[in-house]
Design a protein around this motif. Structure first.
Motif, PDB file in Angstrom:
ATOM      1  N   GLU A  88       0.827  -1.209   0.000  1.00 40.47           N
ATOM      2  CA  GLU A  88       0.000   0.000   0.000  1.00 40.47           C
ATOM      3  C   GLU A  88       0.865   1.264   0.000  1.00 40.47           C
ATOM      4  O   GLU A  88       0.549   2.240  -0.679  1.00 40.47           O
ATOM      5  N   SER A  89       1.936   1.237   0.759  1.00 45.18           N
ATOM      6  CA  SER A  89       2.827   2.401   0.810  1.00 45.18           C
ATOM      7  C   SER A  89       3.495   2.625  -0.546  1.00 45.18           C
ATOM      8  O   SER A  89       3.560   3.762  -1.033  1.00 45.18           O
ATOM      9  N   TYR A  90       4.006   1.538  -1.131  1.00 44.36           N
ATOM     10  CA  TYR A  90       4.611   1.664  -2.458  1.00 44.36           C
ATOM     11  C   TYR A  90       3.593   2.203  -3.469  1.00 44.36           C
ATOM     12  O   TYR A  90       3.918   3.041  -4.302  1.00 44.36           O
ATOM     13  N   LYS A  91       2.384   1.694  -3.396  1.00 41.18           N
ATOM     14  CA  LYS A  91       1.323   2.143  -4.308  1.00 41.18           C
ATOM     15  C   LYS A  91       1.120   3.655  -4.185  1.00 41.18           C
ATOM     16  O   LYS A  91       1.044   4.365  -5.192  1.00 41.18           O
ATOM     17  N   GLY A 110       3.656   5.719  -5.822  1.00 40.67           N
ATOM     18  CA  GLY A 110       3.741   5.587  -7.280  1.00 40.67           C
ATOM     19  C   GLY A 110       4.756   4.563  -7.735  1.00 40.67           C
ATOM     20  O   GLY A 110       5.139   4.538  -8.912  1.00 40.67           O
ATOM     21  N   MET A 111       5.187   3.702  -6.829  1.00 44.01           N
ATOM     22  CA  MET A 111       6.183   2.675  -7.140  1.00 44.01           C
ATOM     23  C   MET A 111       5.448   1.375  -7.475  1.00 44.01           C
ATOM     24  O   MET A 111       5.375   0.454  -6.660  1.00 44.01           O
ATOM     25  N   LYS A 112       4.894   1.312  -8.695  1.00 40.50           N
ATOM     26  CA  LYS A 112       4.003   0.219  -9.084  1.00 40.50           C
ATOM     27  C   LYS A 112       4.696  -1.142  -9.057  1.00 40.50           C
ATOM     28  O   LYS A 112       4.134  -2.118  -8.554  1.00 40.50           O
ATOM     29  N   LYS A 113       5.884  -1.228  -9.614  1.00 43.28           N
ATOM     30  CA  LYS A 113       6.592  -2.513  -9.679  1.00 43.28           C
ATOM     31  C   LYS A 113       6.805  -3.078  -8.270  1.00 43.28           C
ATOM     32  O   LYS A 113       6.527  -4.255  -8.008  1.00 43.28           O
ATOM     33  N   GLU A 114       7.274  -2.238  -7.357  1.00 41.63           N
ATOM     34  CA  GLU A 114       7.519  -2.668  -5.981  1.00 41.63           C
ATOM     35  C   GLU A 114       6.214  -3.025  -5.280  1.00 41.63           C
ATOM     36  O   GLU A 114       6.154  -3.985  -4.513  1.00 41.63           O
ATOM     37  N   ALA A 115       5.168  -2.255  -5.562  1.00 43.40           N
ATOM     38  CA  ALA A 115       3.866  -2.537  -4.958  1.00 43.40           C
ATOM     39  C   ALA A 115       3.358  -3.900  -5.416  1.00 43.40           C
ATOM     40  O   ALA A 115       2.877  -4.695  -4.592  1.00 43.40           O
ATOM     41  N   ILE A 116       3.470  -4.180  -6.698  1.00 46.38           N
ATOM     42  CA  ILE A 116       3.014  -5.467  -7.233  1.00 46.38           C
ATOM     43  C   ILE A 116       3.791  -6.611  -6.595  1.00 46.38           C
ATOM     44  O   ILE A 116       3.206  -7.623  -6.178  1.00 46.38           O
ATOM     45  N   ILE A 145      -3.513  -5.947  -7.694  1.00 49.91           N
ATOM     46  CA  ILE A 145      -2.430  -6.108  -8.669  1.00 49.91           C
ATOM     47  C   ILE A 145      -2.924  -5.740 -10.068  1.00 49.91           C
ATOM     48  O   ILE A 145      -2.244  -5.010 -10.804  1.00 49.91           O
ATOM     49  N   LYS A 146      -4.107  -6.234 -10.408  1.00 52.44           N
ATOM     50  CA  LYS A 146      -4.685  -5.943 -11.723  1.00 52.44           C
ATOM     51  C   LYS A 146      -4.852  -4.431 -11.911  1.00 52.44           C
ATOM     52  O   LYS A 146      -4.553  -3.881 -12.975  1.00 52.44           O
ATOM     53  N   GLU A 147      -5.321  -3.757 -10.875  1.00 53.35           N
ATOM     54  CA  GLU A 147      -5.513  -2.308 -10.918  1.00 53.35           C
ATOM     55  C   GLU A 147      -4.185  -1.598 -11.185  1.00 53.35           C
ATOM     56  O   GLU A 147      -4.127  -0.639 -11.952  1.00 53.35           O
ATOM     57  N   LEU A 148      -3.114  -2.068 -10.558  1.00 53.21           N
ATOM     58  CA  LEU A 148      -1.804  -1.433 -10.764  1.00 53.21           C
ATOM     59  C   LEU A 148      -1.236  -1.699 -12.150  1.00 53.21           C
ATOM     60  O   LEU A 148      -0.503  -0.872 -12.689  1.00 53.21           O
ATOM     61  N   LYS A 149      -1.579  -2.834 -12.720  1.00 50.37           N
ATOM     62  CA  LYS A 149      -1.050  -3.171 -14.047  1.00 50.37           C
ATOM     63  C   LYS A 149      -1.761  -2.411 -15.151  1.00 50.37           C
ATOM     64  O   LYS A 149      -1.250  -2.320 -16.260  1.00 50.37           O
ATOM     65  N   ASN A 150      -2.938  -1.888 -14.879  1.00 45.49           N
ATOM     66  CA  ASN A 150      -3.701  -1.147 -15.894  1.00 45.49           C
ATOM     67  C   ASN A 150      -3.280   0.303 -15.981  1.00 45.49           C
ATOM     68  O   ASN A 150      -2.796   0.938 -15.204  1.00 45.49           O
TER      69      ASN A 150
END
Length: 185
Positions: A145-148, A151-157, A180-185
């Motif tokens: 959640e913090s990574y998200k 804006g650190m999508k790769k780390e968040a995933i 995860i799907k939300e971050l990949k879009n």
């Protein structure tokens, strides 16, 4: 405790502590009250949990002033409303981490309080410290959640995926898939 209901357990330990004035009972009561606070949304009930947590941890710290778990618990209760100045509790938690950089209670709560105040960059190292000791679902989730938020999508995933691997709950795993799907879009 056996059915993971912190509120009834807290009141039980509080009665034992008041009767026997035993450090372990005071510590368990305070810890359960802090847990109960986290798991309820009712602000009236939360206030009662905080007051009881403060009482329990104050007694525990009188019996064992150097005990870091009691100090961390009191810090959490103070931030949650036990002290009119929440920074008093943050100071206590920072003091615990200064003495024991790996203290799980202090790191988890400092990380969560950092998230609540939008300081995600300060939350990340707290959760990483916990994960380095023992990989668990909760710190991985908060790390993701913090990574998200940073804006650190790769780390968040990556953190969400590790969270999913560790969870025994298939419904929660599906929710993590959605994140995860939300971050990949």
């Amino acid at each position: 405790d056996d059915v993971n209901q912190p509120a009834p357990a807290a009141f039980y330990y509080l009665e034992l502590a008041r009767k026997n004035d035993n450090f372990d009972d005071w510590l368990k009561a305070g810890t359960r009250f802090n847990d109960a606070y986290r798991f309820t949304q009712d602000s009236t009930i939360q206030a009662a949990f905080v007051l009881n947590a403060v009482e329990a941890f104050q007694h525990a710290t009188k019996l064992k002033p150097d005990n870091l778990d009691a100090q961390a618990g009191l810090g959490v209760a103070d931030v949650n409303g036990g002290d009119p100045m929440p920074m008093t509790g943050i100071g206590m938690l920072l003091g615990v981490v200064a003495k024991d950089p790996n203290n799980r209670v202090a790191n988890l709560n400092l990380g969560m309080f950092s998230m609540k105040s939008g300081q995600y960059d300060k939350a990340v190292p707290r959760f990483k410290t916990m994960i380095a000791q023992k990989p668990e679902v909760e710190p991985y989730f908060y790390l993701a959640e913090s990574y998200k938020q940073l804006g650190m999508k790769k780390e968040a995933i990556e953190a969400y995926q590790k969270c999913k691997e560790l969870t025994p709950d298939p419904d929660f795993g599906k929710r993590v898939d959605d994140f995860i799907k939300e971050l990949k879009n």
